[in-house]
Design a protein around this motif. Structure first.
Motif, PDB file in Angstrom:
ATOM      1  N   PHE A   1      -7.778 -12.203 -21.520  1.00 46.81           N
ATOM      2  CA  PHE A   1      -6.746 -12.462 -20.523  1.00 46.81           C
ATOM      3  C   PHE A   1      -7.291 -12.240 -19.115  1.00 46.81           C
ATOM      4  CE2 PHE A   1      -3.689 -10.422 -17.673  1.00 46.81           C
ATOM      5  CZ  PHE A   1      -2.872 -11.507 -17.418  1.00 46.81           C
ATOM      6  N   PHE A   2      -7.902 -11.081 -18.889  1.00 51.69           N
ATOM      7  CA  PHE A   2      -8.417 -10.776 -17.561  1.00 51.69           C
ATOM      8  C   PHE A   2      -9.523 -11.740 -17.140  1.00 51.69           C
ATOM      9  CE2 PHE A   2      -6.673  -6.474 -18.495  1.00 51.69           C
ATOM     10  CZ  PHE A   2      -5.720  -6.486 -17.492  1.00 51.69           C
ATOM     11  N   LYS A   3     -10.351 -12.134 -18.089  1.00 57.12           N
ATOM     12  CA  LYS A   3     -11.435 -13.065 -17.789  1.00 57.12           C
ATOM     13  C   LYS A   3     -10.881 -14.406 -17.306  1.00 57.12           C
ATOM     14  CE  LYS A   3     -15.072 -15.656 -20.132  1.00 57.12           C
ATOM     15  NZ  LYS A   3     -15.742 -15.880 -21.411  1.00 57.12           N
ATOM     16  N   TYR A   4      -9.952 -14.972 -18.082  1.00 57.20           N
ATOM     17  CA  TYR A   4      -9.424 -16.284 -17.718  1.00 57.20           C
ATOM     18  C   TYR A   4      -8.473 -16.218 -16.530  1.00 57.20           C
ATOM     19  CZ  TYR A   4     -11.690 -18.356 -21.707  1.00 57.20           C
ATOM     20  OH  TYR A   4     -12.634 -18.819 -22.580  1.00 57.20           O
ATOM     21  N   ALA A   5      -7.741 -15.144 -16.394  1.00 57.08           N
ATOM     22  CA  ALA A   5      -6.867 -14.992 -15.228  1.00 57.08           C
ATOM     23  C   ALA A   5      -7.702 -14.882 -13.954  1.00 57.08           C
ATOM     24  CB  ALA A   5      -5.963 -13.773 -15.388  1.00 57.08           C
ATOM     25  N   ALA A   6      -8.806 -14.169 -14.028  1.00 58.99           N
ATOM     26  CA  ALA A   6      -9.688 -14.042 -12.861  1.00 58.99           C
ATOM     27  C   ALA A   6     -10.327 -15.384 -12.511  1.00 58.99           C
ATOM     28  CB  ALA A   6     -10.764 -13.001 -13.128  1.00 58.99           C
ATOM     29  N   ILE A   7     -10.714 -16.144 -13.517  1.00 56.74           N
ATOM     30  CA  ILE A   7     -11.292 -17.467 -13.268  1.00 56.74           C
ATOM     31  C   ILE A   7     -10.264 -18.374 -12.596  1.00 56.74           C
ATOM     32  CG2 ILE A   7     -12.107 -19.577 -14.407  1.00 56.74           C
ATOM     33  CD1 ILE A   7     -13.522 -17.726 -16.446  1.00 56.74           C
ATOM     34  N   ALA A   8      -9.036 -18.371 -13.122  1.00 54.28           N
ATOM     35  CA  ALA A   8      -7.977 -19.205 -12.539  1.00 54.28           C
ATOM     36  C   ALA A   8      -7.646 -18.756 -11.119  1.00 54.28           C
ATOM     37  CB  ALA A   8      -6.727 -19.150 -13.409  1.00 54.28           C
ATOM     38  N   PHE A   9      -7.586 -17.446 -10.896  1.00 56.80           N
ATOM     39  CA  PHE A   9      -7.281 -16.919  -9.569  1.00 56.80           C
ATOM     40  C   PHE A   9      -8.355 -17.322  -8.572  1.00 56.80           C
ATOM     41  CE2 PHE A   9      -7.294 -13.761  -6.229  1.00 56.80           C
ATOM     42  CZ  PHE A   9      -5.950 -13.651  -5.920  1.00 56.80           C
ATOM     43  N   GLY A  10      -9.599 -17.123  -8.945  1.00 55.32           N
ATOM     44  CA  GLY A  10     -10.699 -17.464  -8.049  1.00 55.32           C
ATOM     45  C   GLY A  10     -10.766 -18.947  -7.734  1.00 55.32           C
ATOM     46  N   THR A  11     -10.548 -19.764  -8.738  1.00 54.69           N
ATOM     47  CA  THR A  11     -10.578 -21.214  -8.536  1.00 54.69           C
ATOM     48  C   THR A  11      -9.475 -21.661  -7.578  1.00 54.69           C
ATOM     49  OG1 THR A  11     -11.484 -21.511 -10.749  1.00 54.69           O
ATOM     50  CG2 THR A  11     -10.513 -23.442  -9.696  1.00 54.69           C
ATOM     51  N   GLN A  12      -8.273 -21.166  -7.811  1.00 50.54           N
ATOM     52  CA  GLN A  12      -7.158 -21.548  -6.943  1.00 50.54           C
ATOM     53  C   GLN A  12      -7.364 -21.046  -5.518  1.00 50.54           C
ATOM     54  OE1 GLN A  12      -3.040 -21.354  -8.785  1.00 50.54           O
ATOM     55  NE2 GLN A  12      -4.255 -20.027 -10.140  1.00 50.54           N
ATOM     56  N   ALA A  13      -7.809 -19.801  -5.383  1.00 45.95           N
ATOM     57  CA  ALA A  13      -8.018 -19.240  -4.050  1.00 45.95           C
ATOM     58  C   ALA A  13      -9.098 -20.007  -3.293  1.00 45.95           C
ATOM     59  CB  ALA A  13      -8.385 -17.762  -4.158  1.00 45.95           C
ATOM     60  N   LEU A  14     -10.200 -20.305  -3.979  1.00 45.70           N
ATOM     61  CA  LEU A  14     -11.273 -21.067  -3.329  1.00 45.70           C
ATOM     62  C   LEU A  14     -10.812 -22.467  -2.933  1.00 45.70           C
ATOM     63  CD1 LEU A  14     -14.449 -20.069  -5.372  1.00 45.70           C
ATOM     64  CD2 LEU A  14     -13.950 -19.556  -2.984  1.00 45.70           C
ATOM     65  N   LEU A  15     -10.065 -23.130  -3.806  1.00 43.81           N
ATOM     66  CA  LEU A  15      -9.560 -24.461  -3.476  1.00 43.81           C
ATOM     67  C   LEU A  15      -8.602 -24.418  -2.286  1.00 43.81           C
ATOM     68  CD1 LEU A  15      -8.934 -26.219  -6.894  1.00 43.81           C
ATOM     69  CD2 LEU A  15     -10.327 -27.060  -5.012  1.00 43.81           C
ATOM     70  N   LEU A  16      -7.718 -23.439  -2.260  1.00 44.64           N
ATOM     71  CA  LEU A  16      -6.795 -23.324  -1.129  1.00 44.64           C
ATOM     72  C   LEU A  16      -7.534 -23.117   0.186  1.00 44.64           C
ATOM     73  CD1 LEU A  16      -3.857 -21.201  -2.556  1.00 44.64           C
ATOM     74  CD2 LEU A  16      -3.695 -23.465  -1.548  1.00 44.64           C
ATOM     75  N   VAL A  17      -8.467 -22.185   0.186  1.00 37.44           N
ATOM     76  CA  VAL A  17      -9.212 -21.895   1.419  1.00 37.44           C
ATOM     77  C   VAL A  17     -10.087 -23.084   1.805  1.00 37.44           C
ATOM     78  CG1 VAL A  17     -11.010 -20.419   2.402  1.00 37.44           C
ATOM     79  CG2 VAL A  17      -9.145 -19.404   1.098  1.00 37.44           C
ATOM     80  N   PHE A  18     -10.804 -23.646   0.851  1.00 42.68           N
ATOM     81  CA  PHE A  18     -11.696 -24.766   1.142  1.00 42.68           C
ATOM     82  C   PHE A  18     -10.931 -25.974   1.663  1.00 42.68           C
ATOM     83  CE2 PHE A  18     -13.864 -28.670  -0.213  1.00 42.68           C
ATOM     84  CZ  PHE A  18     -15.049 -28.525   0.501  1.00 42.68           C
ATOM     85  N   LEU A  19      -9.869 -26.361   0.966  1.00 42.53           N
ATOM     86  CA  LEU A  19      -9.101 -27.528   1.396  1.00 42.53           C
ATOM     87  C   LEU A  19      -8.415 -27.300   2.734  1.00 42.53           C
ATOM     88  CD1 LEU A  19      -7.507 -28.676  -1.978  1.00 42.53           C
ATOM     89  CD2 LEU A  19      -9.375 -29.772  -0.730  1.00 42.53           C
TER      90      LEU A  19
END
Length: 93
Positions: A4-22
């Motif tokens: 759970f923590f592994k995939y939640a962290a991956i999803a969190f990081g991906t979304q955060a990076l996409l938000l900041v980058f875009l």
């Protein structure tokens, strides 16, 4: 629980990076990317509306506060949902 923590962290990081980058690329470089950022923000629109209704913001804060608070809440909720979903899928095997 480790899954759970592994995939939640991956999803969190991906979304955060996409938000900041875009957001940065859209505002600084390309209006086309800015349009993509607006489409990406629509994913978090239910949370923005919820924050706007619950927060009862007035004046200028009603413009920006629900957006960044709703996007932040959406990132957390979607990360948790993704973590649980992947945990359930991986345990079935």
């Amino acid at each position: 629980m480790k899954l759970f923590f592994k995939y939640a962290a991956i999803a969190f990081g991906t979304q955060a990076l996409l938000l900041v980058f875009l957001a940065l690329v859209g505002n600084l470089i390309s209006p086309a990317v800015d349009a993509l950022f607006e489409v990406f923000l629509r994913i978090y629109e239910p949370y923005m509306v919820f924050i706007a209704k619950v927060g009862k913001f007035k004046g200028e804060s009603a413009i920006i506060e629900p957006v960044w608070m709703g996007a932040s809440l959406g990132v957390v909720v979607y990360s948790i949902a993704f973590g649980f979903g992947m945990m359930l899928l991986r345990k079935e095997r």
